[in-house]
Design a protein around this motif. Structure first.
Motif, short mmCIF file in Angstrom:
data_model
loop_
_atom_site.label_atom_id
_atom_site.label_comp_id
_atom_site.label_asym_id
_atom_site.label_seq_id
_atom_site.Cartn_x
_atom_site.Cartn_y
_atom_site.Cartn_z
N ALA A 155 0.83 -1.20 0.00
CA ALA A 155 0.00 0.00 0.00
C ALA A 155 0.87 1.25 0.00
CB ALA A 155 -0.92 0.01 1.22
N LEU A 156 0.49 2.22 -0.84
CA LEU A 156 1.10 3.55 -0.82
C LEU A 156 0.00 4.55 -0.52
CD1 LEU A 156 2.83 1.95 -3.32
CD2 LEU A 156 4.05 4.10 -3.18
N PHE A 157 0.07 5.17 0.65
CA PHE A 157 -0.93 6.14 1.06
C PHE A 157 -0.30 7.52 1.17
CE2 PHE A 157 -2.73 2.27 3.27
CZ PHE A 157 -3.79 2.11 2.39
N GLY A 158 -1.06 8.53 0.81
CA GLY A 158 -0.56 9.90 0.94
C GLY A 158 -1.37 10.84 0.08
N MET A 159 -1.41 12.09 0.48
CA MET A 159 -2.14 13.09 -0.29
C MET A 159 -1.47 13.30 -1.65
SD MET A 159 -3.20 15.91 2.58
CE MET A 159 -4.19 16.79 1.36
N THR A 160 -2.20 13.97 -2.52
CA THR A 160 -1.67 14.27 -3.85
C THR A 160 -0.39 15.10 -3.74
OG1 THR A 160 -3.90 14.26 -4.75
CG2 THR A 160 -2.22 15.35 -6.06
N ARG A 161 0.58 14.76 -4.59
CA ARG A 161 1.87 15.46 -4.68
C ARG A 161 2.74 15.24 -3.45
NH1 ARG A 161 3.08 16.01 -9.43
NH2 ARG A 161 4.51 17.71 -8.96
N SER B 117 3.40 12.75 13.28
CA SER B 117 4.34 13.13 12.23
C SER B 117 3.70 13.04 10.85
CB SER B 117 5.58 12.24 12.29
OG SER B 117 6.43 12.46 11.19
N ILE B 118 2.91 12.01 10.62
CA ILE B 118 2.26 11.83 9.31
C ILE B 118 1.29 12.97 9.04
CG2 ILE B 118 0.63 10.37 8.05
CD1 ILE B 118 1.97 7.95 9.38
N ARG B 119 0.62 13.45 10.08
CA ARG B 119 -0.33 14.55 9.91
C ARG B 119 0.38 15.89 9.70
NH1 ARG B 119 -2.77 16.18 13.99
NH2 ARG B 119 -2.30 14.54 15.48
N ARG B 120 1.50 16.09 10.37
CA ARG B 120 2.12 17.41 10.38
C ARG B 120 3.16 17.61 9.28
NH1 ARG B 120 3.62 17.26 16.59
NH2 ARG B 120 5.16 18.83 15.97
N ALA B 121 3.95 16.59 8.99
CA ALA B 121 5.04 16.74 8.02
C ALA B 121 4.51 16.62 6.60
CB ALA B 121 6.10 15.67 8.28
N GLN B 122 4.57 17.69 5.85
CA GLN B 122 4.02 17.73 4.49
C GLN B 122 5.09 17.64 3.41
OE1 GLN B 122 1.08 20.94 4.04
NE2 GLN B 122 1.04 21.15 6.27
N ASP B 123 6.31 17.27 3.78
CA ASP B 123 7.42 17.25 2.84
C ASP B 123 7.22 16.16 1.78
OD1 ASP B 123 9.63 18.98 4.53
OD2 ASP B 123 8.32 17.76 5.81
N VAL C 224 3.94 5.15 3.58
CA VAL C 224 2.94 6.16 3.93
C VAL C 224 3.57 7.55 3.93
CG1 VAL C 224 1.26 6.90 5.65
CG2 VAL C 224 1.73 4.45 5.33
N ALA C 225 2.98 8.45 3.16
CA ALA C 225 3.39 9.85 3.12
C ALA C 225 2.41 10.67 3.96
CB ALA C 225 3.45 10.34 1.68
N HIS C 226 2.32 11.95 3.68
CA HIS C 226 1.50 12.88 4.48
C HIS C 226 0.01 12.61 4.30
CE1 HIS C 226 -0.19 16.50 6.15
NE2 HIS C 226 -0.58 16.94 4.96
N LEU C 227 -0.69 12.51 5.43
CA LEU C 227 -2.15 12.47 5.48
C LEU C 227 -2.59 13.60 6.39
CD1 LEU C 227 -2.62 8.62 5.98
CD2 LEU C 227 -2.97 9.88 3.86
N ASN C 228 -3.61 14.34 6.00
CA ASN C 228 -3.86 15.61 6.69
C ASN C 228 -4.99 15.60 7.72
OD1 ASN C 228 -6.13 15.51 5.10
ND2 ASN C 228 -5.90 17.55 4.22
N ASN C 229 -5.58 14.42 8.00
CA ASN C 229 -6.66 14.44 8.99
C ASN C 229 -6.65 13.19 9.85
OD1 ASN C 229 -9.09 12.49 8.07
ND2 ASN C 229 -8.08 13.33 6.25
N THR C 230 -7.23 13.33 11.03
CA THR C 230 -7.18 12.26 12.02
C THR C 230 -8.03 11.06 11.63
OG1 THR C 230 -8.94 13.36 13.26
CG2 THR C 230 -6.66 13.81 13.92
#
Length: 722
Positions: free
Chosen positions: A247-253, A692-698, A668-674
């Motif tokens: 699985a690869l999870f994360g917001m766009t970009r 860290s996953i919620r806060r770090a948007q790098d 898993v990259a950045h996810l922006n909500n709980t």
């Protein structure tokens, strides 16, 4: 004498083991990396006392960084079987209050008040605080998670080479003593590289298992060079992906596509390995946005070869031109070798496949006649069932005529054949009709007896026959009444004076239980499409998926390519969601069944790796509980059929849980909500990384857990290049 020799030999062997233990385990501990002491420990966590001086000397201790706790004395020989010959791996979680925390805070506040208003003086400087107080207040507690234990296991003596110590990792703490101290060290670059790239020796075979670097260790969004972890490579084993779910999870970009390309290239490059590592793994990419099949602005770099994944076939001189194959619904100006993912809807073998594609394109239309047409299915009866075969052939003839009228160009080799498909008595009834439309009926009857029909003429006939059936005064009802009576007599075994047959002697008795109508429901559903105002236009929706030039099924071709170890990219960027999903499911169903067939035949199924970009468009959502879905079946059963699945999407909650529960590898990259991070925390130890996953948007900052690695490693993924 013998006893003395044995003692010497035993002592020598012990010395060898101690030296080997030092090389294997002791090198993880460096005196210069000392940071503090464990003052409290349990099976799950540890509290560490750290002085600011030691913290500063090692470049700081970032949140989620690795520490090691041990009683091993650096640079000394180690007893391999001693309980203390082990290293506990810790992960830094947060600050921990010391018993004197209230008093320390009171002193800091008091001293800070003394320098308040003095911009060029800090309260920790000697002018404001005496050195002894400053020293005492520089101690702090750090809360750590116990990740597991590195320890040694002795392999048996083999062929006179003596015993060998093997480094193992257990994902827990087997024992602890609350009143025994443990020194704590921050691993340096070399030690950290060994830790994050440690592989379970039971899964690792150095002869067959290749590894590939995917990036570097990164603990936090604030990634400063003085922390001492920059440049520590992190690798994965492509074999971890085979037969597993990833699985690869994360917001766009946030770097999902870049990571996917690195994985693809790693698996692709196994064909260039030598010896037992050489493998050709078939890879299939469902490319929702066309970013793998086509060059685009986000992929271009300064190299001569743009970094689209399809250009892997051009990157090495020893690559074969067809090692990477692209499929698509439409042609592409920059991809002249692309295979069109089209189907010949007229072929006998493709009738139901094409009908399913049409059904998918009609899914959003809820009119009665469309719903009825979607129920039409083509299942050819046995050759011995003559009457049923007659009806089936009549359905096929009318359906092909409908395709032609809807803009599906017929192939040259498929000609209309109406002989013996329309009852002789029916044609007579059409000629004898007293209806105002009698001339049209007579013309249709004459065409049905023609030996050189065109598909346009068959379409005209179908429309007229439907009118003849529906018109009350056409004469069809009288024909139907006599037809049913004849069917009853034939069913009961009564003798007929003159059976209905054409001049060539072929019996025209149509398939139906005794007394059933000549115009069966399936035929009426097809004929109705000719007369409905938008019937033909609705069918035309799927005409772009048809070609009269193809003789086979592209699903079968794709499977053959995968079986030959090729990287296949299916460009779905020009298709609509419903058709993309239907075609992907059909391809997956074919792949699944073929590999399952090999498995059941006591053969070794070929390894294949399936990638699904924008997985929420193809995989079932969590709200659907269809366990017979091909994606769910692949997740649950695909491993034994050597099918691996890599799926990428923005939301954890958008994928059915049965698929995620069978997933071994997570990136898993950045996810922006709980809501999303809470769902992710159900798996492995992602709970530690939730903030860290919620806060770090790098971009490219991922937390990686693979099958052969026992714990999550935070990684900065490197940019993909050919």
């Amino acid at each position: 004498m013998t006893s003395q020799l044995e003692q010497v030999f035993t002592a020598d062997k012990q010395s060898i083991l101690e030296s080997e233990t030092m090389r294997t385990l002791g090198t993880l501990v460096q005196p210069s990396q000392y940071v503090g002491d464990v003052y409290s420990i349990s099976y799950e966590s540890a509290l560490v006392l750290i002085h600011d001086n030691h913290r500063q000397r090692v470049g700081g201790i970032p949140s989620l960084s690795f520490l090691i706790a041990t009683r091993i004395q650096p640079d000394t020989l180690l007893d391999p079987i001693a309980e203390d010959t082990s290293i506990i791996l810790l992960r830094v979680m947060d600050a921990a209050a010391l018993p004197n925390a209230p008093e320390a805070e009171r002193v800091r506040v008091q001293v800070a008040q003394n320098v308040s208003g003095v911009p060029n003086q800090h309260w920790d400087e000697q002018e404001a605080m005496d050195p002894l107080t400053g020293y005492q207040l520089s101690f702090a507690g750090v809360s750590c998670r116990v990740i597991g234990t590195f320890y040694l296991e002795m392999k048996k003596e083999i062929a006179g080479h003596g015993p060998k110590m093997v480094l193992r990792f257990g994902s827990d703490l087997a024992n602890y003593y609350p009143n025994r101290g443990l020194k704590v060290f921050k691993p340096n670059r070399e030690a950290l590289q060994r830790i994050v790239n440690f592989r379970d020796p039971e899964r690792l075979d150095s002869k067959t298992d290749a590894t590939v670097d995917i990036g570097e260790v990164r603990y936090a969004s604030t990634h400063r060079l003085h922390q001492g972890v920059s440049g520590v490579p992190v690798s994965i084993m492509p074999n971890d992906l085979l037969g597993q779910k990833t699985a690869l999870f994360g917001m766009t970009r946030t770097g999902k596509s870049n990571t996917t390309k690195i994985i693809m290239k790693a698996v692709f490059d196994l064909r260039y390995e030598r010896g037992e590592r050489h493998r050709r793994i078939g890879q299939l990419v469902f490319d929702a946005n066309g970013e793998y099949a086509n060059e685009n602005t986000q992929d271009r770099d300064s190299k001569l070869v743009p970094s689209a994944i399809k250009n892997l076939r051009e990157a090495r001189p020893d690559a074969k031109p067809d090692d990477v194959i692209t499929y698509g619904i439409t042609e592409h100006v920059d991809d002249p070798g692309r295979k069109l993912m089209l189907l010949n809807f007229y072929l006998d073998s493709n009738l139901q496949i094409g009908k399913d594609i049409i059904n998918d394109n009609l899914a959003d239309i809820s009119t009665i006649f469309v719903d009825a047409f979607r129920q039409v299915r083509f299942v050819k009866p046995a050759a011995t069932e003559r009457s049923a075969l007659t009806r089936y052939n009549r359905h096929v003839l009318c359906y092909r005529a409908l395709l032609n009228k809807a803009g599906f160009k017929p192939p040259a080799g498929v000609k209309p054949e109406a002989s013996n498909l329309f009852n002789k008595d029916l044609r007579k009834a059409m000629r004898d009709s007293k209806s105002p439309a009698a001339a049209a009926y007579v013309n249709a009857a004459d065409l049905l007896e023609s030996s050189d029909l065109t598909w346009d003429q068959v379409g005209q006939v179908c429309a007229v026959v439907y009118d003849f059936i529906r018109e009350k005064t056409s004469g069809f009802r009288e024909f139907e009444s006599e037809y049913i009576k004849g069917k009853k007599r034939r069913t009961s075994g009564e003798k007929e004076a003159s059976p209905s047959s054409d001049s060539n002697g072929v019996d025209e008795t149509d398939d139906a239980p005794g007394g059933d109508s000549w115009a069966d429901a399936q035929l009426l559903r097809i004929l109705d499409m000719f007369r409905q105002p938008n019937g033909v236009n609705h069918v035309n929706r799927a005409s772009r998926y048809h070609t009269p030039l193809r003789s086979g099924d592209f699903a079968e071709e794709i499977y053959k390519d995968l079986k030959n170890g090729k990287l296949v990219i299916v460009d779905q960027s020009s298709g609509d969601d419903k058709t993309n999903r239907a075609s992907a499911e059909r391809i997956m169903q074919y792949i699944f069944e073929q590999n399952r067939k090999a498995f059941r035949s006591a053969q070794e199924p070929p390894d294949m790796l399936i990638y699904v970009e924008e997985a929420h468009t193809l995989l079932p959502p969590d709200s659907e509980k269809k366990f017979d879905d091909i994606w769910v079946r692949t997740a649950k059963e695909g491993g034994k059929y050597h099918l691996g699945l890599v799926y990428a999407t923005q939301e954890v909650s958008s994928i059915q849980r049965n698929i995620i529960k069978n997933t071994a590898n997570f990136l898993v990259a950045h996810l922006n909500n709980t809501d999303e991070t809470r769902e992710l925390c159900k798996y492995y130890d992602f709970l530690d990384f939730e903030p860290s996953i919620r806060r770090a948007q790098d971009t490219g900052f991922l937390r990686v857990k693979t099958l052969s690695n026992r714990f999550i490693v935070p990684v900065q993924i490197k940019p993909f290049h050919i």
